[in-house]
Design an enzyme around this catalytic site. Structure first.
Site, PDB file in Angstrom:
ATOM      1  CG  ASN A 189       1.946   7.163   9.708  1.00 12.83           C
ATOM      2  OD1 ASN A 189       2.688   7.354  10.661  1.00 12.83           O
ATOM      3  ND2 ASN A 189       0.661   6.877   9.831  1.00 12.83           N
ATOM      4  CG  HIS A 220     -11.044   9.089   9.893  1.00 10.50           C
ATOM      5  ND1 HIS A 220      -9.872   8.360   9.901  1.00 10.50           N
ATOM      6  CD2 HIS A 220     -11.115   9.641   8.660  1.00 10.50           C
ATOM      7  CE1 HIS A 220      -9.264   8.469   8.733  1.00 10.50           C
ATOM      8  NE2 HIS A 220      -9.996   9.257   7.962  1.00 10.50           N
ATOM      9  NE  ARG A 237     -12.073   6.100   7.881  1.00  9.22           N
ATOM     10  CZ  ARG A 237     -10.888   5.518   7.998  1.00  9.22           C
ATOM     11  NH1 ARG A 237     -10.125   5.337   6.929  1.00  9.22           N
ATOM     12  NH2 ARG A 237     -10.433   5.148   9.169  1.00  9.22           N
ATOM     13  CE1 TYR A 240      -6.679   2.162   8.699  1.00 13.13           C
ATOM     14  CE2 TYR A 240      -8.938   1.883   7.913  1.00 13.13           C
ATOM     15  CZ  TYR A 240      -7.819   2.675   8.110  1.00 13.13           C
ATOM     16  OH  TYR A 240      -7.848   3.987   7.728  1.00 13.13           O
ATOM     17  CG  ASP A 271     -10.233   3.080   4.011  1.00 11.43           C
ATOM     18  OD1 ASP A 271      -9.986   2.152   3.211  1.00 11.43           O
ATOM     19  OD2 ASP A 271      -9.418   3.987   4.288  1.00 11.43           O
ATOM     20  CG  HIS A 316      -6.780   0.362   5.297  1.00 11.97           C
ATOM     21  ND1 HIS A 316      -5.524  -0.015   5.667  1.00 11.97           N
ATOM     22  CD2 HIS A 316      -6.765   1.713   5.275  1.00 11.97           C
ATOM     23  CE1 HIS A 316      -4.777   1.068   5.896  1.00 11.97           C
ATOM     24  NE2 HIS A 316      -5.508   2.127   5.651  1.00 11.97           N
ATOM     25  CD  GLU A 367     -10.216   5.478   1.538  1.00 13.33           C
ATOM     26  OE1 GLU A 367     -11.081   6.037   2.235  1.00 13.33           O
ATOM     27  OE2 GLU A 367      -9.002   5.662   1.705  1.00 13.33           O
ATOM     28  CD  GLU A 376      -5.345   5.683   2.109  1.00 14.58           C
ATOM     29  OE1 GLU A 376      -6.318   6.426   2.234  1.00 14.58           O
ATOM     30  OE2 GLU A 376      -4.987   4.871   2.976  1.00 14.58           O
ATOM     31  NE  ARG A 403      -9.512   9.468  -0.583  1.00 18.33           N
ATOM     32  CZ  ARG A 403      -8.961   9.492   0.628  1.00 18.33           C
ATOM     33  NH1 ARG A 403      -8.675   8.386   1.249  1.00 18.33           N
ATOM     34  NH2 ARG A 403      -8.721  10.642   1.218  1.00 18.33           N
ATOM     35  CG  HIS A 436      -4.063  10.110   2.280  1.00 17.15           C
ATOM     36  ND1 HIS A 436      -4.929   9.271   2.930  1.00 17.15           N
ATOM     37  CD2 HIS A 436      -2.842   9.881   2.827  1.00 17.15           C
ATOM     38  CE1 HIS A 436      -4.272   8.564   3.828  1.00 17.15           C
ATOM     39  NE2 HIS A 436      -3.004   8.918   3.786  1.00 17.15           N
ATOM     40  CG  ASP A 480      -0.779   9.397   8.291  1.00 17.62           C
ATOM     41  OD1 ASP A 480      -1.762   8.796   8.760  1.00 17.62           O
ATOM     42  OD2 ASP A 480      -0.520   9.427   7.091  1.00 17.62           O
ATOM     43  CD  GLU A 505      -8.614  10.621   5.033  1.00 11.32           C
ATOM     44  OE1 GLU A 505      -7.766  10.632   4.124  1.00 11.32           O
ATOM     45  OE2 GLU A 505      -8.769   9.656   5.796  1.00 11.32           O
ATOM     46  CD1 TRP A 515      -3.159  -3.048   9.079  1.00 11.45           C
ATOM     47  CD2 TRP A 515      -2.417  -1.208   8.066  1.00 11.45           C
ATOM     48  NE1 TRP A 515      -3.533  -1.983   9.846  1.00 11.45           N
ATOM     49  CE2 TRP A 515      -3.095  -0.840   9.246  1.00 11.45           C
ATOM     50  CE3 TRP A 515      -1.879  -0.213   7.253  1.00 11.45           C
ATOM     51  CZ2 TRP A 515      -3.250   0.491   9.641  1.00 11.45           C
ATOM     52  CZ3 TRP A 515      -2.012   1.101   7.645  1.00 11.45           C
ATOM     53  CH2 TRP A 515      -2.694   1.467   8.837  1.00 11.45           C
TER      54      TRP A 515
END
Ligand code: EZ4
Ligand code: CO
Length: 405
Positions: A39, A124, A149, A161, A213, A215, A239, A265, A286, A315, A319, A342, A405
């Protein structure tokens, strides 16, 4: 009869979002599909494949999957990294697809056969606030998901995010010439996240699996604090609590909380995740079955996890293409310590290009008996959707510092 690779082509298409696909054809006329989508960095993998890998593939024995993996990994000399490993992953998936199709069996049969009947999955949900998040949760429960999630907006931050600032589904990559900016402040997040998770738990009851998550945002001690504060919520997992390049970091979090931890991931090889596993700091690993070098490599990572009761949970965002998703499910059916898949879903246009044999019902995916990975790619349809530059967001703290991020 030895079947050799006669052609390999890289196809970039954008049915709703960008996907990089590898098509390998053999002397027997068997076609194998691999996914090579990273991605926001799609063209780098396309070039790595087209310019440096495809010339090496022509004439190779298509059935020698492990040998080809070892050759591509070790002959590159330069180790690891997302671009290299995604490219190797794409070749690996395409070769497993070819082997399955050549023998007339789904790939899971080649991995030892099914150890379960269906694959638990989570999807999600998102909302700018808790009310909107509850609507999103209700929608996914209605669609049949039983593991969810949950991500919500953080009061005091404009864009974060996992949340679309205009409402609706969240897709991180934006079609634009610049990386979109999001905001971050760990104190504001920590102030509200536990209550948000508590409220969602009360809303869905005890039987729905909830995931969240972070992130990569927190320091180890902040993550430990969060873990302690939400133990009673009974999350299925928390996560990416920390960035994790320093694998020892999670050991500290682990000492403070019993909340199940998931990570991996963004990592691409067994070397990048082995300390998480060997120090028994996590519950779920993951790594993505394409980004981490294909089925051949990820099953080794999951086998290492199995020594310690750590489950594989690949993961599966929008994407990575349905080719990776199908490969993940093939592994999921055959890998004893596979935990959950996921499934973020795909843009409607993607269905115009990819046809899959997996089906969803009551929170689980089932694989059909289609040989190989069980995905078809429509090259004519793909031509309708030219590549468009898209970037993942990045985040800044309130004082302007670039955050994780
Ligand atoms: O942000 O795949 O767990 N899922 C995730 C994803 C990632 C995207 C990045 O491209 O964290 O949504
Ligand atoms: Co994640």
């Amino acid at each position: 009869m030895t079947q050799r690779i006669t052609s390999a082509d890289v196809i970039i298409t954008s049915p709703g979002r960008n996907y990089v696909t590898l098509k390998i054809v053999t002397s027997d006329g068997v076609v194998g599909w691999g996914d090579a989508t990273v991605n926001g960095r799609e063209l780098a993998v396309a070039s790595y494949l087209a310019d440096h890998v495809v010339p090496l593939l022509i004439g190779r024995e298509a059935d020698r999957i492990e040998d080809t993996w070892q050759f591509l990994y070790r002959s590159a000399y330069w180790r690891r990294g997302p671009v290299t490993m995604a490219a190797i992953g794409a070749v690996d998936l395409a070769l497993w697809d070819i082997k399955g199709k050549s023998l007339g069996v789904p790939v899971y049969q080649l991995l030892g056969g099914a150890v379960r009947d269906r694959i638990l999955t989570y999807t999600h949900t998102t909302g700018r606030d808790i009310a909107e998040l509850k609507e999103s949760v209700a929608e996914k429960l209605e669609a049949g998901f039983r593991a969810i999630r949950v991500q919500s907006g953080v009061p005091g931050l404009n864009r974060v995010y996992g949340v679309n600032d205009r409402g609706g589904a969240y897709e991180p990559a934006q079609r634009s010439a610049v990386a979109p900016e999001e905001d971050w402040d760990s104190d504001l997040y920590l102030k509200t996240a536990p209550a948000m998770l508590e409220e969602i738990r009360a809303h869905v009851g005890p039987d729905i699996k909830l995931l969240h998550d972070v992130h990569h945002r927190l320091t180890p001690i902040q993550a430990a604090r969060l873990g302690k504060a939400i133990e009673h919520v009974g999350l299925f997992w928390l996560e990416d609590v920390t960035p994790g390049e320093n694998q020892e970091i999670l050991h500290l979090v682990r000492q403070h909380t019993t909340v199940p931890l998931a990570i991996g991931e963004v990592f691409n090889t067994i070397w990048d995740v082995k300390d998480f596993i060997l120090t028994q700091s996590i519950d779920f690993i993951r790594t993505c079955v394409m980004h981490a070098g294909g089925l051949s490599h990820v099953r080794k990572i999951f086998d290492l996890g199995d020594l310690y009761g750590i489950q594989g949970a690949p993961h599966g965002p929008s994407d990575v293409s349905p080719i990776t998703m199908a490969a993940s499910m093939q592994l999921g059916l055959a890998q004893r310590n596979f935990g959950i898949q996921e499934y973020m879903g795909y843009p409607d246009l993607a269905k115009d290009v990819f046809t899959t044999s997996y089906t969803f019902a009551d929170g689980y995916f089932t694989l059909g008996d289609a040989p190989g990975l069980g995905v078809d790619f429509d090259e004519e349809a793909a031509k309708k959707y030219p590549y468009e530059a898209a970037y993942l967001p990045y985040a800044r703290r309130l004082d302007g510092t670039v955050a994780d991020w």
